[in-house]
Design a protein around this motif. Structure first.
Motif, PDB file in Angstrom:
ATOM      1  N   ARG A  56       4.232   5.437  52.580  1.00 61.25           N
ATOM      2  CA  ARG A  56       5.117   5.092  51.459  1.00 61.25           C
ATOM      3  C   ARG A  56       4.271   4.937  50.206  1.00 61.25           C
ATOM      4  NH1 ARG A  56       8.227   0.000  53.796  1.00 61.25           N
ATOM      5  NH2 ARG A  56       6.193  -0.372  54.734  1.00 61.25           N
ATOM      6  N   PHE A  57       4.735   5.521  49.135  1.00 61.14           N
ATOM      7  CA  PHE A  57       3.959   5.526  47.901  1.00 61.14           C
ATOM      8  C   PHE A  57       4.051   4.169  47.211  1.00 61.14           C
ATOM      9  CE2 PHE A  57       2.212   7.265  44.034  1.00 61.14           C
ATOM     10  CZ  PHE A  57       1.481   8.358  44.483  1.00 61.14           C
ATOM     11  N   GLY A  58       2.914   3.642  46.790  1.00 59.57           N
ATOM     12  CA  GLY A  58       2.904   2.406  46.018  1.00 59.57           C
ATOM     13  C   GLY A  58       3.333   2.682  44.595  1.00 59.57           C
ATOM     14  N   MET A  59       4.547   2.233  44.226  1.00 56.66           N
ATOM     15  CA  MET A  59       5.112   2.580  42.936  1.00 56.66           C
ATOM     16  C   MET A  59       4.941   1.503  41.870  1.00 56.66           C
ATOM     17  SD  MET A  59       6.109   5.618  43.402  1.00 56.66           S
ATOM     18  CE  MET A  59       6.858   5.824  41.789  1.00 56.66           C
ATOM     19  N   GLU A  60       4.630   0.260  42.248  1.00 56.59           N
ATOM     20  CA  GLU A  60       4.482  -0.801  41.252  1.00 56.59           C
ATOM     21  C   GLU A  60       3.136  -0.652  40.550  1.00 56.59           C
ATOM     22  OE1 GLU A  60       4.602  -2.978  38.630  1.00 56.59           O
ATOM     23  OE2 GLU A  60       6.446  -3.377  39.742  1.00 56.59           O
ATOM     24  N   SER A  61       3.166  -0.146  39.322  1.00 51.76           N
ATOM     25  CA  SER A  61       1.932   0.168  38.600  1.00 51.76           C
ATOM     26  C   SER A  61       1.093  -1.065  38.293  1.00 51.76           C
ATOM     27  CB  SER A  61       2.272   0.900  37.301  1.00 51.76           C
ATOM     28  OG  SER A  61       3.074   0.088  36.454  1.00 51.76           O
ATOM     29  N   SER A  62       1.707  -2.238  38.215  1.00 50.82           N
ATOM     30  CA  SER A  62       0.966  -3.455  37.873  1.00 50.82           C
ATOM     31  C   SER A  62      -0.075  -3.814  38.927  1.00 50.82           C
ATOM     32  CB  SER A  62       1.935  -4.628  37.708  1.00 50.82           C
ATOM     33  OG  SER A  62       2.878  -4.373  36.707  1.00 50.82           O
ATOM     34  N   PHE A  63       0.078  -3.302  40.145  1.00 53.40           N
ATOM     35  CA  PHE A  63      -0.860  -3.611  41.210  1.00 53.40           C
ATOM     36  C   PHE A  63      -2.072  -2.677  41.217  1.00 53.40           C
ATOM     37  CE2 PHE A  63       3.145  -5.063  43.667  1.00 53.40           C
ATOM     38  CZ  PHE A  63       3.135  -6.268  42.996  1.00 53.40           C
ATOM     39  N   TYR A  64      -2.035  -1.613  40.399  1.00 51.17           N
ATOM     40  CA  TYR A  64      -3.111  -0.622  40.399  1.00 51.17           C
ATOM     41  C   TYR A  64      -4.274  -1.050  39.509  1.00 51.17           C
ATOM     42  CZ  TYR A  64      -0.586   3.010  42.963  1.00 51.17           C
ATOM     43  OH  TYR A  64       0.052   3.730  43.932  1.00 51.17           O
ATOM     44  N   LEU A  65      -5.477  -0.638  39.903  1.00 53.25           N
ATOM     45  CA  LEU A  65      -6.656  -0.893  39.100  1.00 53.25           C
ATOM     46  C   LEU A  65      -7.139   0.344  38.353  1.00 53.25           C
ATOM     47  CD1 LEU A  65      -6.820  -3.181  41.492  1.00 53.25           C
ATOM     48  CD2 LEU A  65      -9.103  -3.483  40.548  1.00 53.25           C
ATOM     49  N   ASP A  66      -6.645   1.522  38.730  1.00 51.30           N
ATOM     50  CA  ASP A  66      -7.088   2.754  38.088  1.00 51.30           C
ATOM     51  C   ASP A  66      -6.055   3.848  38.315  1.00 51.30           C
ATOM     52  OD1 ASP A  66      -7.450   3.701  40.735  1.00 51.30           O
ATOM     53  OD2 ASP A  66      -9.510   2.976  40.767  1.00 51.30           O
ATOM     54  N   THR A  67      -6.361   5.034  37.816  1.00 55.06           N
ATOM     55  CA  THR A  67      -5.457   6.182  37.964  1.00 55.06           C
ATOM     56  C   THR A  67      -6.050   7.228  38.903  1.00 55.06           C
ATOM     57  OG1 THR A  67      -6.411   7.178  35.960  1.00 55.06           O
ATOM     58  CG2 THR A  67      -4.395   5.860  35.702  1.00 55.06           C
ATOM     59  N   ASP A  68      -6.944   6.804  39.792  1.00 57.04           N
ATOM     60  CA  ASP A  68      -7.504   7.747  40.763  1.00 57.04           C
ATOM     61  C   ASP A  68      -6.431   8.184  41.750  1.00 57.04           C
ATOM     62  OD1 ASP A  68      -9.886   7.436  39.482  1.00 57.04           O
ATOM     63  OD2 ASP A  68     -10.809   6.172  41.017  1.00 57.04           O
ATOM     64  N   SER A  69      -6.728   9.232  42.481  1.00 59.35           N
ATOM     65  CA  SER A  69      -5.767   9.780  43.438  1.00 59.35           C
ATOM     66  C   SER A  69      -5.469   8.778  44.545  1.00 59.35           C
ATOM     67  CB  SER A  69      -6.326  11.068  44.048  1.00 59.35           C
ATOM     68  OG  SER A  69      -6.552  12.039  43.046  1.00 59.35           O
ATOM     69  N   LEU A 102       1.163  10.717  39.314  1.00 59.44           N
ATOM     70  CA  LEU A 102       0.253  10.824  40.440  1.00 59.44           C
ATOM     71  C   LEU A 102       0.994  11.229  41.720  1.00 59.44           C
ATOM     72  CD1 LEU A 102      -1.966   7.657  39.831  1.00 59.44           C
ATOM     73  CD2 LEU A 102      -2.700  10.043  39.638  1.00 59.44           C
ATOM     74  N   LYS A 103       2.167  10.663  41.885  1.00 64.43           N
ATOM     75  CA  LYS A 103       2.990  11.031  43.044  1.00 64.43           C
ATOM     76  C   LYS A 103       3.409  12.494  42.956  1.00 64.43           C
ATOM     77  CE  LYS A 103       7.429   9.887  45.168  1.00 64.43           C
ATOM     78  NZ  LYS A 103       8.624   9.021  45.069  1.00 64.43           N
ATOM     79  N   LYS A 104       3.818  12.928  41.785  1.00 63.81           N
ATOM     80  CA  LYS A 104       4.227  14.317  41.596  1.00 63.81           C
ATOM     81  C   LYS A 104       3.050  15.264  41.821  1.00 63.81           C
ATOM     82  CE  LYS A 104       6.530  17.366  38.256  1.00 63.81           C
ATOM     83  NZ  LYS A 104       5.528  18.465  38.373  1.00 63.81           N
ATOM     84  N   LYS A 105       1.865  14.868  41.339  1.00 62.01           N
ATOM     85  CA  LYS A 105       0.683  15.707  41.511  1.00 62.01           C
ATOM     86  C   LYS A 105       0.357  15.884  42.987  1.00 62.01           C
ATOM     87  CE  LYS A 105      -4.192  16.007  40.155  1.00 62.01           C
ATOM     88  NZ  LYS A 105      -5.288  15.337  39.406  1.00 62.01           N
ATOM     89  N   ARG A 158      -3.371  -5.302  30.558  1.00 62.36           N
ATOM     90  CA  ARG A 158      -2.302  -4.478  31.151  1.00 62.36           C
ATOM     91  C   ARG A 158      -2.240  -3.111  30.511  1.00 62.36           C
ATOM     92  NH1 ARG A 158      -0.098  -2.098  34.115  1.00 62.36           N
ATOM     93  NH2 ARG A 158       1.961  -2.274  35.053  1.00 62.36           N
ATOM     94  N   SER A 159      -2.624  -3.007  29.239  1.00 63.26           N
ATOM     95  CA  SER A 159      -2.584  -1.721  28.552  1.00 63.26           C
ATOM     96  C   SER A 159      -3.666  -0.778  29.034  1.00 63.26           C
ATOM     97  CB  SER A 159      -2.740  -1.942  27.040  1.00 63.26           C
ATOM     98  OG  SER A 159      -4.030  -2.448  26.747  1.00 63.26           O
ATOM     99  N   GLN A 160      -4.644  -1.310  29.770  1.00 65.80           N
ATOM    100  CA  GLN A 160      -5.765  -0.492  30.220  1.00 65.80           C
ATOM    101  C   GLN A 160      -5.587   0.001  31.653  1.00 65.80           C
ATOM    102  OE1 GLN A 160      -8.977  -3.263  29.664  1.00 65.80           O
ATOM    103  NE2 GLN A 160      -8.795  -3.261  27.428  1.00 65.80           N
ATOM    104  N   THR A 161      -4.492  -0.355  32.306  1.00 68.27           N
ATOM    105  CA  THR A 161      -4.224   0.084  33.663  1.00 68.27           C
ATOM    106  C   THR A 161      -3.053   1.058  33.659  1.00 68.27           C
ATOM    107  OG1 THR A 161      -2.870  -1.892  33.969  1.00 68.27           O
ATOM    108  CG2 THR A 161      -5.137  -1.997  34.735  1.00 68.27           C
ATOM    109  N   PRO A 162      -2.771   1.724  34.776  1.00 71.43           N
ATOM    110  CA  PRO A 162      -1.748   2.776  34.778  1.00 71.43           C
ATOM    111  C   PRO A 162      -0.375   2.284  34.355  1.00 71.43           C
ATOM    112  CG  PRO A 162      -3.058   2.848  36.780  1.00 71.43           C
ATOM    113  CD  PRO A 162      -3.437   1.596  36.071  1.00 71.43           C
ATOM    114  N   SER A 163       0.358   3.147  33.701  1.00 74.31           N
ATOM    115  CA  SER A 163       1.749   2.871  33.362  1.00 74.31           C
ATOM    116  C   SER A 163       2.643   3.375  34.495  1.00 74.31           C
ATOM    117  CB  SER A 163       2.125   3.570  32.056  1.00 74.31           C
ATOM    118  OG  SER A 163       2.043   4.978  32.216  1.00 74.31           O
ATOM    119  N   ASP A 164       3.915   3.005  34.444  1.00 76.63           N
ATOM    120  CA  ASP A 164       4.855   3.481  35.458  1.00 76.63           C
ATOM    121  C   ASP A 164       4.908   5.006  35.478  1.00 76.63           C
ATOM    122  OD1 ASP A 164       5.408   0.869  36.070  1.00 76.63           O
ATOM    123  OD2 ASP A 164       7.249   0.775  34.885  1.00 76.63           O
TER     124      ASP A 164
END
Length: 444
Positions: A375-388, A300-303, A288-294
């Protein structure tokens, strides 16, 4: 006493941005001993459970033990239990007199009940999951309604989630192995399985059983990684053994035992647990520490908003609203044609004869298909990376990275009593079409 949220230093890799909620309402074992001034307590974290279908929080907000996610951390005092014996009794009432000890009673007939006795285990911690508000339940999980946006929509007439659905037993010492078992102990430390429950005698002579609607486990091949392939759904017994699925969810006949390589009740990163009405994702603390944080997902949404994408026809600047599930209605809210992926502002042109808003003609490429709010996916636990966030699920319109969307598009999730469908993890709505996602084309 009101719950207090504070940052806790973690010793085994859970990302620093994860906040652990402390409360005296879930279990006596969770009470913390005060530390002296200047002393920091290191808290071991076993992992995290996240309910699929909630994009960061419950519709009414997280409240105590009823939450969209739950962190499992080492308790101050161990509360695990282990089997110490099995005995035959004539009646369940005779078998379960001692409320101070844990036991499982399995009724075989009117004349015979088998009781499995447990004793305290100083080497493990036990966490229980179910829909009951009983204090012995650490994580209250209710039925998940697809694409639920309000408290009213989240209410179901008849729940299929068991009051005491399952339990997770974690080793208190490294490597902190977590194991899943069907059924949980009630407020009197009992599990009672009636005469109609599916049960059998194991090779070692001990009894085992399945719960009415079952507890299912999926272990992805190669873990929670972009290259991972979905495993097969299995059923977990009360003792923690693994079986193929029954013909139907509540069938009286159990599946075949699974004893091959990789077949176990041990939870690894990316495992899915289904309790018939809700599906939970297990994230191990180290992975979990290796995937995106909240905060990274918010960035990413702000960017994306700061890049000031424009509607190619109306030429107005598009912006995701500050709340991920807020209703649309303004021209600045991004919408997309899900056949081609072109992103626009909200408009009313291109509707087919008959007013079918699911069949709209894109003004850029003239392809006809669904037209929905993104709609933006906000639950970070579901992400695999920090790509756009360049892809969207079809037809719900939840936006996430390419790896994230393609990973979940390979995972079948239980739907109803017997089906398995690919579903968006942010809203649990079934995807449509092939491949079930679209690459978004922004005009910047």
């Amino acid at each position: 006493m009101a719950a207090v949220t504070r940052q806790i230093p973690l010793s085994n890799g859970l990302r620093p941005s994860t906040r652990v909620r402390e409360s005296n309402g879930s279990s006596e074992h969770d009470k913390r001993r005060p530390t002296s001034r200047g002393q920091q307590r290191i808290q071991v974290v076993y992992g995290e459970l996240i309910v699929l279908g909630y994009n960061g929080s419950l519709p009414k907000g997280d409240d105590g033990r009823h939450r969209s996610k739950f962190v499992l951390q080492r308790r101050r005092s161990p509360n695990g239990v282990k089997v110490v014996g099995q005995r035959d009794c004539v009646r369940p009432t005779e078998a379960l007199k001692d409320k101070a000890t844990h036991s499982i009673a399995m009724t075989l007939s009117r004349e015979k009940t088998v009781v499995i006795d447990y004793d305290g285990d100083q080497s493990t911690d036990m966490f229980q999951i179910g829909r009951s508000s009983d204090p012995v339940i650490d994580f209250i999980v209710l039925d998940t309604v697809a694409d639920c946006k309000s408290v009213k929509q989240s209410i179901v007439n008849q729940s299929t989630v068991s009051r005491y659905a399952c339990r997770i037993v974690c080793d208190r010492d490294p490597p902190y192995t977590a194991r899943l078992h069907a059924a949980g102990f009630d407020g009197q430390n009992r599990i009672v399985l009636g005469e109609n429950a599916t049960k059998w005698k194991r090779k070692d002579g001990m009894m085992d059983a399945l719960t009415t609607n079952g507890v299912m486990l999926l272990r992805p091949d190669m873990g929670f990684e972009p290259s991972s392939k979905p495993g097969l759904w299995r059923e977990v017994s009360v003792a923690g053994d693994i079986f193929t699925l029954r013909k139907s969810r509540s069938d009286r006949e159990r599946g075949k035992p699974c004893t091959g390589n990789g077949e176990s009740n041990i939870l690894t990163d990316g495992c899915l647990i289904d309790v018939c009405g809700a599906t939970l994702l297990w994230r191990s603390s180290i992975s979990r520490s290796q995937t995106p944080s909240d905060s990274q997902v918010h960035d990413l949404k702000k960017k994306l908003n700061d890049s000031r994408p424009q509607c190619p026809v109306g030429l107005n600047t598009l912006q995701f609203p500050s709340v991920s599930n807020s209703a649309g209605g303004q021209e600045v809210t991004p919408y997309a044609y899900l056949k081609c992926g072109h992103v626009h502002g909200r408009h009313s042109w291109g509707v087919d004869v008959g007013g079918d808003f699911m069949r709209r003609t894109c003004p850029v490429c003239r392809q006809v298909g669904p037209y929905v709010q993104l709609r933006f996916g906000m639950e970070s636990s579901f992400y695999l990376d920090t790509d756009s966030q360049t892809y969207s699920f079809v037809p719900c319109g939840h936006v996430a990275s390419e790896s994230t969307v393609k990973y979940w598009n390979r995972i079948p999730i239980p739907y109803g009593p017997d089906e398995q469908l690919v579903r968006c993890p942010f809203c649990i709505f079934p995807v449509m079409g092939d491949p079930g996602y679209v690459k978004l084309l922004w005009d910047k």
